[in-house]
Design a protein around this motif. Structure first.
Motif, PDB file in Angstrom:
ATOM      1  N   PRO A 234       0.670  -1.403  -0.203  1.00  0.00           N
ATOM      2  CA  PRO A 234       0.303   0.238   0.266  1.00  0.00           C
ATOM      3  C   PRO A 234       1.037   1.197   0.341  1.00  0.00           C
ATOM      4  CG  PRO A 234      -0.757  -1.363   1.360  1.00  0.00           C
ATOM      5  CD  PRO A 234       0.265  -1.812   0.994  1.00  0.00           C
ATOM      6  N   GLU A 235       2.089   0.659   0.828  1.00  0.00           N
ATOM      7  CA  GLU A 235       2.962   2.442   0.718  1.00  0.00           C
ATOM      8  C   GLU A 235       3.814   2.340  -0.541  1.00  0.00           C
ATOM      9  OE1 GLU A 235       2.845   0.040   3.212  1.00  0.00           O
ATOM     10  OE2 GLU A 235       1.390   1.530   4.632  1.00  0.00           O
ATOM     11  N   LEU A 236       4.271   1.439  -1.133  1.00  0.00           N
ATOM     12  CA  LEU A 236       4.776   1.255  -2.553  1.00  0.00           C
ATOM     13  C   LEU A 236       4.292   0.916  -4.038  1.00  0.00           C
ATOM     14  CD1 LEU A 236       8.092   0.564  -0.384  1.00  0.00           C
ATOM     15  CD2 LEU A 236       7.797   2.895  -1.660  1.00  0.00           C
ATOM     16  N   PRO A 237       2.783   0.800  -4.425  1.00  0.00           N
ATOM     17  CA  PRO A 237       2.388   0.645  -5.006  1.00  0.00           C
ATOM     18  C   PRO A 237       2.858   0.185  -6.912  1.00  0.00           C
ATOM     19  CG  PRO A 237       1.698   2.354  -4.487  1.00  0.00           C
ATOM     20  CD  PRO A 237       2.405   2.405  -3.695  1.00  0.00           C
ATOM     21  N   GLY A 238       3.735   1.291  -6.816  1.00  0.00           N
ATOM     22  CA  GLY A 238       4.638   0.835  -8.517  1.00  0.00           C
ATOM     23  C   GLY A 238       5.122   2.671  -8.339  1.00  0.00           C
ATOM     24  N   GLU A 239       5.816   1.788  -9.092  1.00  0.00           N
ATOM     25  CA  GLU A 239       6.815   3.257  -9.709  1.00  0.00           C
ATOM     26  C   GLU A 239       5.530   4.726  -9.814  1.00  0.00           C
ATOM     27  OE1 GLU A 239      10.283   4.018 -10.289  1.00  0.00           O
ATOM     28  OE2 GLU A 239      10.031   5.472 -10.776  1.00  0.00           O
ATOM     29  N   GLY A 240       6.424   6.156  -9.720  1.00  0.00           N
ATOM     30  CA  GLY A 240       4.919   6.726  -9.893  1.00  0.00           C
ATOM     31  C   GLY A 240       3.927   6.870  -9.571  1.00  0.00           C
TER      32      GLY A 240
ATOM     33  N   LEU B 212       1.143   9.996 -10.730  1.00  0.00           N
ATOM     34  CA  LEU B 212       1.402  11.423 -10.305  1.00  0.00           C
ATOM     35  C   LEU B 212       2.362  11.804 -11.692  1.00  0.00           C
ATOM     36  CD1 LEU B 212       2.481  10.140  -7.019  1.00  0.00           C
ATOM     37  CD2 LEU B 212       0.740  11.421  -7.328  1.00  0.00           C
ATOM     38  N   ASN B 213       2.384  11.004 -12.495  1.00  0.00           N
ATOM     39  CA  ASN B 213       2.898  11.365 -14.097  1.00  0.00           C
ATOM     40  C   ASN B 213       1.679  12.267 -14.533  1.00  0.00           C
ATOM     41  OD1 ASN B 213       5.668  11.180 -13.068  1.00  0.00           O
ATOM     42  ND2 ASN B 213       5.220   8.718 -13.415  1.00  0.00           N
TER      43      ASN B 213
END
Ligand code: 16G
Length: 166
Positions: free
Chosen positions: A16-22, A76-77
């Protein structure tokens, strides 16, 4: 939630904290109406003509009840919502005034398939329903998606899902 209790494995490893790049996993916010939230929902079913006012009114009501957990994944990108799922908590008189969870509107955008986001959303909301002391958590799905949900411990019920549509 206790992420170590999740039932599925992720490869590559995401959380949940690091769901993937960007990508970021977070609760829905009002501004998401301008980040394509409805475009994602539209991949599940008819969304209708919803004004910003309609959306805000409904969202404010949901927040007030404290029984709706609408989560999204944002790219986010792109500044766009790419996946969503909702947990609704229902209060019961039965089972010692227990709570029951319902998983609704699980959608991963076409362009974001293969990133394990559906798995992540389901793991998070299933663990959350457990943490909130639900005695069960349920969902309705198409027969082709049964195998996906079985991975998280969901089993087909001996009850028939019935509906009356208006
Ligand atoms: C699916 C969804 C449900 C959604 C419904 C919309 C999941 C697990 N189930 O059953 O949440 O409300 O589709 O379909 O995401 P409808 O427009 O025909 O009611």
């Amino acid at each position: 939630i206790d992420w170590s209790q999740n039932m599925v494995s992720f490869s590559p490893s995401i959380s949940p904290e690091l769901p993937g790049e960007g990508l970021v996993l977070r609760p829905l916010c009002t501004a998401d109406i301008n980040r394509g939230y409805y475009k994602v929902l539209g991949q599940l079913t008819k969304v209708g003509d919803v004004t910003a006012e309609d959306f805000i009114k409904t969202f404010e009501h949901m927040k007030k009840t404290e029984n709706y957990y609408v989560i999204v994944v944002e790219d986010l990108n792109l500044g766009q919502i790419v996946a969503t799922a909702t947990l609704i908590i229902e209060n019961k008189f039965i089972h010692g005034c227990a709570k029951r969870g319902r998983i609704e509107e699980v959608v991963v955008s076409d362009q974001c398939r293969g990133k394990q986001l559906g798995k992540l959303l389901l793991s998070v909301l299933t663990l959350l329903s457990k943490k909130l002391n639900c005695y069960k958590v349920t969902l309705e799905c198409k027969p082709k998606n049964v195998a996906f949900y079985e991975k998280f411990g969901y089993v087909a019920s001996d009850e028939t899902y019935m509906q009356c549509r208006f």
